[in-house]
Design an enzyme around this catalytic site. Structure first.
Site, short mmCIF file in Angstrom:
data_model
loop_
_atom_site.label_atom_id
_atom_site.label_comp_id
_atom_site.label_asym_id
_atom_site.label_seq_id
_atom_site.Cartn_x
_atom_site.Cartn_y
_atom_site.Cartn_z
N LYS A 46 -0.45 3.39 2.26
CA LYS A 46 -1.06 2.16 2.79
C LYS A 46 -0.47 1.77 4.15
O LYS A 46 -1.08 1.00 4.89
CB LYS A 46 -0.89 1.01 1.80
N SER A 106 -0.05 -4.93 -2.43
CA SER A 106 -0.29 -3.48 -2.43
C SER A 106 -1.64 -3.19 -3.08
O SER A 106 -1.79 -2.26 -3.89
CB SER A 106 0.83 -2.75 -3.18
N SER A 126 2.01 4.50 -2.76
CA SER A 126 1.54 3.37 -1.96
C SER A 126 2.05 3.36 -0.51
O SER A 126 1.59 2.56 0.29
CB SER A 126 1.90 2.05 -2.63
#
Length: 198
Positions: free
Chosen positions: A88, A145, A85
């Site tokens: 991102k 997220s 993640s």
């Protein structure tokens, strides 16, 4: 007596100047003392951190001095691993850059696509046809997220995910991230026919 009055005025001014000068000197001494203590504390922290052994389950690490760029400690720091993640962060960076240049606005209305609604993992369960502002989607990425929100932002800014991924890789090169290979806007593990982000 005018002369006596003038002499007293001058005397007061000289006294005031001395007081101000003394106060400035004391302030300077205090500031220097604080700076020295902060430097010492920083040095102590660096020694403490760099003397700590890297946990045995840590496959790769690097610790740098943010002010100087000096590498304080590292282990397998150039080995490539999927960033998950953390990808991102690049998605959000590009979104914010587009807002800054006027190519996108926080109040842009974005309709959820079929593709974005089917993205799994951490998500906010977007449904096809729903509408959200860019700000709401950005918040979903930051707080939750949300993979589905990251995908929808990518589609909104580039027309489709592959186009946005190209933007991400171009930006990575501009930032000097030579070993970074981005393949998704969210960092989900790849399916059997796909390759991972690195």
């Amino acid at each position: 007596n005018p002369q006596q009055s003038l002499a007293e005025t001058r005397k007061k001014k000289v006294t005031q100047q001395k007081v101000v000068k003394s106060a400035k000197k004391q302030k300077s001494v205090k500031s220097s003392s604080k700076a020295a203590k902060a430097t010492k504390a920083n040095e102590d922290n660096i020694k403490r951190i760099t003397s700590t052994e890297t946990p045995s389950n840590c496959r790769s690490s690097i610790l740098m001095n943010a002010d100087t760029g000096e590498v304080l400690s590292e282990e397998n720091s150039t080995e490539l691993f999927p960033p998950a993640s953390m990808i991102k962060m690049m998605t959000m960076y590009i979104v914010m850059k587009n807002i800054e240049t006027g190519r996108a606005r926080l109040d842009d209305k974005i309709t959820v696509s079929t593709h974005a609604s089917k993205i799994g993992g951490s998500q906010v369960y977007l449904k096809q046809g729903e509408q959200f502002t860019l700000e709401e989607l950005l918040e979903a990425v930051v707080v939750q997220s949300a993979n589905d929100a990251a995908t929808l932002l990518a589609e909104h800014l580039a027309g489709d995910v592959p186009g946005f991924v190209t933007m991400m890789n171009d930006e990575a090169k501009l930032l000097g991230l030579k070993n970074t290979i981005i393949r998704t806007p969210h960092g989900l593990p790849p399916a059997k026919y796909q390759e991972p982000d690195l």
